[in-house]
Every structure is written in structure tokens, then in C-alpha cells.
Design a protein around this motif. Structure first.
Motif: not given
Length: 91
Positions: A24-30, A32-34, A69-78
Motif C-alpha cells: 500500500a505504501s509503495w503503490a500509493t506513492s506511484q 500511476w496511482f490515480s 467515501s465508500g468507493t474503491h479502485e482496483l489495481y493490477q500490480v506486477p
């Protein structure tokens, strides 16, 4: 969990072995994390698809970022995992 153990778990398809906090820490700092401006209330690994079981172990992780807010996003991470003894730097 050490890298050889993590590699073995990923090779076996064990999505629960992944350190979700670190991912999570890595992905949210990328770049491409929208949703950088939104607070992630939960980040979890939903699935893991193993692509290579030998060193390096390679997989695609399907992860979900949930927001207040109750929403979510999906990510595919290699991802790829190999022991440090293979001669790679810790990063």
C-alpha cells in the motif's frame, strides 16, 4: 517473512503472504496511482496470479484501495521476488 519464504508463498499462490502495508505504501506513492488526494482507508490484496514459480518468482497482484467515501479502485500490480543471495540489491 524473509524473501525466500515470501517467494515460496507467492509461488504457491498465497496472496495472504504479501505484506499489504508495504504494498500500500509503495503503490500509493506511484505516479500511476490515480487517487493521491484521497485518504486510503483500506488497502488489500484480493488475488494473486502466479506467472513464474522459479527464481525470480513473478506474479500479478490484484489489489483494492478503499476510500472513506465508500468507493474503491482496483489495481493490477506486477511483482517479482527473489532472495538477496541471488545477488540483487535490497531495493
Amino acid at each position: 517473512m524473509s524473501s525466500p519464504d515470501l517467494a515460496k508463498a507467492i509461488a504457491a499462490g498465497d496472496a495472504g503472504a504479501l505484506p499489504e502495508d508495504a504494498l500500500a505504501s509503495w503503490a500509493t506513492s506511484q505516479r500511476w496511482f490515480s487517487s493521491k488526494s484521497r485518504r486510503v482507508s483500506e488497502f488489500r490484496v484480493l488475488d494473486l496470479v502466479n506467472l513464474e514459480s522459479e527464481d525470480p518468482v513473478v506474479a500479478i497482484v490484484v489489489a483494492e484501495a478503499r476510500f472513506d467515501s465508500g468507493t474503491h479502485e482496483l489495481y493490477q500490480v506486477p511483482i517479482a521476488v527473489r532472495p538477496r543471495s541471488s545477488g540483487w540489491a535490497p531495493a
